[in-house]
Design a protein around this motif. Structure first.
Motif, mmCIF file in Angstrom:
data_model
loop_
_atom_site.group_PDB
_atom_site.id
_atom_site.type_symbol
_atom_site.label_atom_id
_atom_site.label_comp_id
_atom_site.label_asym_id
_atom_site.label_seq_id
_atom_site.Cartn_x
_atom_site.Cartn_y
_atom_site.Cartn_z
ATOM 1 N N GLN A 200 24.300 22.457 -4.972
ATOM 2 C CA GLN A 200 23.103 22.802 -4.208
ATOM 3 C C GLN A 200 23.512 23.834 -3.161
ATOM 4 O OE1 GLN A 200 21.958 18.899 -2.816
ATOM 5 N NE2 GLN A 200 20.708 18.477 -4.628
ATOM 6 N N ILE A 201 22.867 24.978 -3.194
ATOM 7 C CA ILE A 201 23.297 26.125 -2.394
ATOM 8 C C ILE A 201 22.123 26.656 -1.604
ATOM 9 C CG2 ILE A 201 24.267 28.459 -2.495
ATOM 10 C CD1 ILE A 201 25.453 27.595 -5.253
ATOM 11 N N GLY A 202 22.272 26.781 -0.290
ATOM 12 C CA GLY A 202 21.150 27.275 0.498
ATOM 13 C C GLY A 202 21.461 27.433 1.971
ATOM 14 N N HIS A 218 25.190 10.670 0.688
ATOM 15 C CA HIS A 218 24.367 11.433 1.616
ATOM 16 C C HIS A 218 23.524 12.421 0.825
ATOM 17 C CE1 HIS A 218 27.913 14.040 1.056
ATOM 18 N NE2 HIS A 218 27.061 15.036 1.202
ATOM 19 N N LYS A 219 22.480 12.903 1.447
ATOM 20 C CA LYS A 219 21.623 13.896 0.808
ATOM 21 C C LYS A 219 22.286 15.271 0.889
ATOM 22 C CE LYS A 219 17.332 11.454 1.904
ATOM 23 N NZ LYS A 219 16.032 11.541 2.613
ATOM 24 N N GLY A 220 21.878 16.148 -0.022
ATOM 25 C CA GLY A 220 22.466 17.464 -0.072
ATOM 26 C C GLY A 220 21.574 18.536 0.519
ATOM 27 N N VAL A 221 22.001 19.799 0.351
ATOM 28 C CA VAL A 221 21.258 20.945 0.857
ATOM 29 C C VAL A 221 19.920 21.046 0.114
ATOM 30 C CG1 VAL A 221 21.257 23.451 1.134
ATOM 31 C CG2 VAL A 221 23.382 22.159 1.419
ATOM 32 N N PHE A 228 17.063 23.953 3.009
ATOM 33 C CA PHE A 228 16.445 24.369 1.751
ATOM 34 C C PHE A 228 17.484 25.093 0.914
ATOM 35 C CE2 PHE A 228 16.016 28.101 4.354
ATOM 36 C CZ PHE A 228 16.034 29.194 3.494
ATOM 37 N N GLY A 229 17.294 25.065 -0.415
ATOM 38 C CA GLY A 229 18.290 25.694 -1.261
ATOM 39 C C GLY A 229 17.967 25.623 -2.736
ATOM 40 N N LEU A 230 18.891 26.151 -3.523
ATOM 41 C CA LEU A 230 18.788 26.181 -4.976
ATOM 42 C C LEU A 230 19.528 24.983 -5.546
ATOM 43 C CD1 LEU A 230 17.754 28.129 -7.281
ATOM 44 C CD2 LEU A 230 20.110 28.940 -7.412
ATOM 45 N N ASP A 231 18.824 24.175 -6.343
ATOM 46 C CA ASP A 231 19.416 23.013 -6.994
ATOM 47 C C ASP A 231 19.825 23.422 -8.400
ATOM 48 O OD1 ASP A 231 19.900 20.604 -8.406
ATOM 49 O OD2 ASP A 231 18.681 19.495 -6.961
#
Length: 327
Positions: A200-202, A218-221, A228-231
């Motif tokens: 996940q990138i953002g 834990h939750k990701g980006v 916010f980000g690209l999954d």
């Protein structure tokens, strides 16, 4: 007397052998036998002003044009003045602050105040300095960025700094890319995926995203608040847990993901896959998103590299850092 003579002869032999070994190592690194060692003092004529600097200072930013030019391989072909000083066609008031910064970084210690990038009262000089730094390929050295873990266990990850910004993480963790010693914000960056799971990138909003270094899920980006980000796993965009599917999005080992202008455009292997402007009806982002202070963030398990980091030419008084809380 003979013993003394033998000692002198042996000393000469050892010295000659040592010198040959040094020269051999020197040539193996791309230097000719007649060239000087990288630690030699270089005499420079900078726009008409004379100064001297260690070669290793000018070549300290690996991969830069300056490091290549003064590596020692091109000394015979570099421009010189009539006295043999290397000539640099730049104003001394711009080039000297860069040298001084590199000198300060060379003797930086954990106990002393951190070194900060050069600043100028004149906006024109500041822009000229940034232009010169970009020209010599010195941006990563003069305006550094660092990767830090903000979710996960520090012992589970290995982080490499410039010139090869990269992460190898044995557990699913979240990292941020932050600036150090200057006020220029990151606007765009690229990620080269390796063998990574659930990438996940953002971006995250600074001042709201609290660092939590502890074991457990834990939750990701894109899943957490203020992110916010690209999954890459589900092939879509995430904003605070809200998911938007992107048709045809596929990633694998070696995929290059490019995020431009603080999340306004997303490209995968050079192809545009998402735009916050084009997705207004389906992917709701705050209309004033780009007014926030944002920093890049990455979640995943595995390895990836960060490259092509671009900085905003306009500095800000708001320092781009995230809150720290070791919970």
């Amino acid at each position: 007397m003979k013993r003394t003579t033998d000692y002198v002869d042996n000393h000469k032999e050892n010295g000659a052998s040592s010198e040959k070994n040094v020269k051999k190592r020197h040539r193996s690194h791309g230097y000719e036998s007649h060239m000087q060692l990288p630690c030699d003092v270089l005499h420079l004529n900078i726009g008409g002003d004379l100064t001297a600097v260690l070669r290793r200072t000018l070549t300290s930013v690996e991969g830069s044009m300056l490091a290549s030019r003064f590596s020692g391989r091109w000394d015979e072909s570099l421009e010189k003045d009539r006295n043999g000083n290397f000539f640099i066609d730049q104003p001394i008031e711009l080039f000297q602050p860069m040298i001084n910064y590199l000198r300060a970084k060379a003797c930086e210690t954990a106990l002393a105040p951190s070194v900060t990038s050069p600043e100028f009262e004149s906006e024109e000089k500041r822009r000229d300095f940034i232009r010169m730094v970009e020209y010599f390929g010195m941006t990563s050295g003069i305006y550094p960025t660092v990767m830090e873990m903000c979710r996960g266990e520090p012992e589970s990850a290995q982080i490499c700094g410039h010139p090869n910004l990269s992460v190898v993480s044995r557990e699913w963790s979240t990292f941020t890319l932050e600036t150090r010693g200057h006020k220029r914000h990151i606007t765009s960056f690229s990620v080269i995926l390796g063998n990574v799971e659930r990438a996940q990138i953002g971006w995250v909003r600074t001042g709201h995203f609290v660092k939590k270094l502890r074991p457990g899920d834990h939750k990701g980006v894109g899943e957490e608040k203020f992110t916010f980000g690209l999954d890459c796993c589900r092939s879509g965009l995430l904003y605070e847990g809200s998911f938007t599917k992107l048709d045809g999005l596929a990633t694998e080992n070696g995929t290059v993901i490019r995020c431009e202008n603080k999340g306004e455009r997303w490209l995968v292997n050079g192809q545009l896959v998402a735009s916050s402007i084009a997705l207004e009806e389906t992917f709701q982002l705050p209309p004033d998103l780009q007014q926030y202070s944002l920093i890049p963030a990455f979640s995943g398990k595995g390895d990836w590299k960060v490259c092509e980091v671009e900085l905003d030419p306009v500095t800000s008084d708001h320092k781009a850092t995230i809150s720290h809380a070791h919970l």
